[in-house]
Design an enzyme around this catalytic site. Sequence first.
Site, short mmCIF file in Angstrom:
data_model
loop_
_atom_site.label_atom_id
_atom_site.label_comp_id
_atom_site.label_asym_id
_atom_site.label_seq_id
_atom_site.Cartn_x
_atom_site.Cartn_y
_atom_site.Cartn_z
N ASP A 1 -24.03 7.42 -2.86
CA ASP A 1 -24.22 6.20 -3.63
C ASP A 1 -23.96 4.97 -2.77
O ASP A 1 -23.16 5.04 -1.82
CB ASP A 1 -23.27 6.17 -4.83
CG ASP A 1 -23.62 7.21 -5.89
OD1 ASP A 1 -24.79 7.61 -5.95
OD2 ASP A 1 -22.71 7.62 -6.63
N TYR B 1 -14.36 14.97 0.08
CA TYR B 1 -14.30 13.55 -0.30
C TYR B 1 -12.85 13.11 -0.50
O TYR B 1 -12.00 13.92 -0.88
CB TYR B 1 -15.03 13.31 -1.63
CG TYR B 1 -16.50 13.62 -1.62
CD1 TYR B 1 -17.44 12.62 -1.35
CD2 TYR B 1 -16.97 14.90 -1.91
CE1 TYR B 1 -18.80 12.90 -1.38
CE2 TYR B 1 -18.33 15.19 -1.93
CZ TYR B 1 -19.23 14.19 -1.66
OH TYR B 1 -20.58 14.46 -1.67
N ASP C 1 -18.28 4.27 -12.14
CA ASP C 1 -17.81 3.64 -10.89
C ASP C 1 -17.88 2.13 -11.07
O ASP C 1 -17.97 1.63 -12.20
CB ASP C 1 -18.62 4.14 -9.68
CG ASP C 1 -20.10 3.73 -9.74
OD1 ASP C 1 -20.50 2.97 -10.66
OD2 ASP C 1 -20.86 4.17 -8.85
N ARG D 1 -18.18 11.00 -9.29
CA ARG D 1 -18.09 10.05 -10.42
C ARG D 1 -17.91 10.81 -11.73
O ARG D 1 -17.13 10.41 -12.59
CB ARG D 1 -19.36 9.19 -10.49
CG ARG D 1 -19.46 8.12 -9.43
CD ARG D 1 -20.69 7.27 -9.63
NE ARG D 1 -21.92 7.99 -9.32
CZ ARG D 1 -23.03 7.97 -10.07
NH1 ARG D 1 -23.04 7.30 -11.21
NH2 ARG D 1 -24.11 8.61 -9.70
#
Length: 241
Positions: A48, A76, A90, A186
């Site tokens: 993203d 992550y 987000d 997310r």
Amino acid sequence: MDFKKGEVLYFNKPLGWTSFKVVGHARYHICRRMGVKKLKVGHAGTLDPLATGVMIVCTGKATKRIEEFQYHTKEYVATLRLGATTPSYDLEHEIDAVYPTGHITRERVEEVLASFVGTIEQVPPAFSACMVDGKRAYELARKGREVELKPKRLVIDEVELLECRLDDAEPKIRIRVVCSKGTYIRALARDIGEALHSGAHLTELVRTRVGDVRLEDCLNPEYFKEWIDKQEIETEEESKN
């Protein structure tokens, strides 16, 4: 370097850049150095715009390896704001609801995180690139359309709590996640918030690893021109001789 025959490049995607921009930026400077107008370039996994971190870009015949890289395990580091949600899960959208957080303890956070380890079902975000009736889900969501996405089975290998600040005005946690292809961090933030009987959304996301490729192995695309100008490149004229 022979970009037509195929090279694999590792980039640290900057904040605000789309994955498409990283690919276009790389293609432009490679073509400029090679003296060609076209070159096949693709990436092995979208990030993203509000995420940063490891992005693998393949050129020429190496684009056949994209699927191989997509199936590599990813790691992550994510920061979640607790007690508030957004439509996109987000910072792309403003907060749309707030929830109590006074009942949340570190022990409860650790219990909830542990519950997500293993094979899970996850509903992708409406603001995602998933296809719905031939269109991207985010295209429909941005028009205010209701988007129904089916749960996807995926694997989360590890979830580690790195930081837990529950006494702040804006409570947050920072976690490290090791997961399979197709995992939306997310959506994981959304589900963690719900499991805590509150809400949550992502405020920062860094992809720190894809397979064996780590952040320290990656180029900053903002300095790619300077980097590629120092490399020995197989040009169009040389490949014809």
